[in-house]
Design an enzyme around this catalytic site. Structure first.
Site, short mmCIF file in Angstrom:
data_model
loop_
_atom_site.label_atom_id
_atom_site.label_comp_id
_atom_site.label_asym_id
_atom_site.label_seq_id
_atom_site.Cartn_x
_atom_site.Cartn_y
_atom_site.Cartn_z
N HIS A 76 0.86 -1.18 0.00
CA HIS A 76 0.00 0.00 0.00
C HIS A 76 0.90 1.23 0.00
CE1 HIS A 76 -3.06 2.93 0.92
NE2 HIS A 76 -3.99 2.01 0.86
N ASP B 284 -7.06 -5.68 2.41
CA ASP B 284 -7.77 -6.59 1.51
C ASP B 284 -7.40 -8.04 1.79
OD1 ASP B 284 -9.15 -4.57 -0.08
OD2 ASP B 284 -7.16 -4.04 -0.82
#
Length: 381
Positions: free
Chosen positions: A284, A325
């Site tokens: 990320h 996720d």
């Protein structure tokens, strides 16, 4: 040039204030790690600083600066709702991970909405739909949006009521049973999940409630800037969330896990990368050292062997850590939730943030209307 610089060296080379340095780190533009000699201090990646310095020295046109702000660039909209700072997610000054240890989604909404009264997502009317899921969620929000009042000229407390009603409708559409209990408990009932699993769902919803100016939140703010009903703002957010690069990443992470179990972790990783596909559930830009939301979920979850092997193999092959996720995929497998549970959890949790940003945008009384840089042909006839 050394590989890592001290804080003082970084500030001197970029000629910036400490706050700007921390902002670069939080957006993933400068790598940071603890100083081996003194873990209380940090060091900053020299290559990243050199690249930033070069761009600054060259100078940039206003058009280039505006374009870069659209994709992980400089902050474009002021907000007091949330931010990512030093690898931590902050909700109105509070650490979201610490908050998720005990808070409910309702309590998180009270915080993010700056509400002066408790928030409830109670739904006492039995659902008329036999099925739940994304199509039902779109239908419910569409109906509310079509009937809703414009958000302009109305007090924040009234807009909060609209947001609570929309989130309540969204919750039942996504599988929560009717009732007045906290929404995580009703969702667990709808999915036949026991108390420990319900608490894990609670934590995930809180951690998903907001995440600065992500794509779906930006869409919700654009809708709000026109005066659209709050339900319509949530509908804009939900539509944006369906994209595979946003809310669809959880399903892709499950697909990667299944590939790893079928082919072996190393072979699955190699195939995904060979097809120029980023590994869903890993890495990320705002969390170069790892997503704290994922780590918080893992602290209350026993990861199965397949997920564990994939996690280790990805770290060895790419250096990437799991993100939220991947954590949603782990929850789905562990609790045996519906296959689209990652999206449902994401949509329900983030509806709180969409509402917060919609209200903030409405009260700012500003239209979001950027200009486009035209690069097509021009007829002179």
């Amino acid at each position: 040039m050394t590989e890592w610089l001290t804080r003082e060296q970084a500030l001197e080379r970029l000629n910036i204030r400490p706050q700007t340095l921390y902002a670069y780190v939080s957006r993933g533009r400068i790598g940071m790690k603890p100083d081996d000699a003194d873990p209380r201090r940090s060091q900053y990646r020299a290559d990243d600083i050199a690249a930033l310095a070069t761009r600054r020295d060259r100078g940039r046109s206003p058009q280039a600066i505006a374009e870069s702000a659209i994709a992980w660039g400089e902050p474009a909209i002021a907000t007091s709702i949330s931010t990512v700072l030093h690898g931590r997610l902050i909700y109105r000054g509070k650490d979201a991970v610490k908050l998720s240890a005990t808070a409910t989604l309702e309590e998180t909404a009270e915080l993010l909405w700056a509400s002066d009264r408790p928030v409830s997502f109670a739904s006492l009317t039995p659902s008329a739909a036999r099925q739940s899921g994304t199509p039902t969620a779109f239908a419910r929000l569409s109906a509310l949006a079509a009937e809703g009042w414009s958000s302009l000229g109305r007090r924040p407390a009234m807009l909060q009521q609209d947001g609570a009603a929309a989130t309540s409708a969204l919750a039942t559409a996504l599988g929560a049973t009717p009732g007045s209990e906290p929404v995580h408990a009703r969702l667990a009932q709808g999915w036949s999940v026991e108390a420990p699993g319900a608490d894990l769902i609670r934590k995930a919803l809180v951690l998903l409630a907001d995440h600065e100016l992500n794509a779906s939140t930006f869409a919700a703010r654009v809708a709000a800037s026109t005066g659209a009903p709050i339900a319509a703002c949530l509908l804009a957010g939900l539509a944006t969330l369906t994209g595979p690069r946003h809310g669809g990443a959880g399903a892709a992470a499950i697909a990667l896990v299944e590939d790893a179990e079928r082919l072996g972790a190393d072979e699955a990783i190699a195939r995904w990368l060979a097809h120029d596909r980023p590994l869903p559930g890993f890495g990320h830009p705002l969390y170069p050292e790892g997503d704290p939301r994922a780590e918080s979920v893992f602290s209350g979850l026993e990861i199965d062997d397949g997920l564990s092997r994939l996690r280790k193999a990805v770290l060895a092959a790419t250096g990437l850590h799991p993100n939220i996720d991947f954590a949603l995929a782990a929850i789905t497998r562990s609790l045996r939730l519906p296959a689209d549970a990652p999206f449902r959890l994401f949509a329900l949790g983030r509806s709180v943030g969409w509402t917060a940003h919609a209200i903030e945008q409405v009260t700012s009384n500003r239209l979001i209307r950027p200009r486009a840089r035209y690069d097509g042909p021009i007829s002179m006839g």
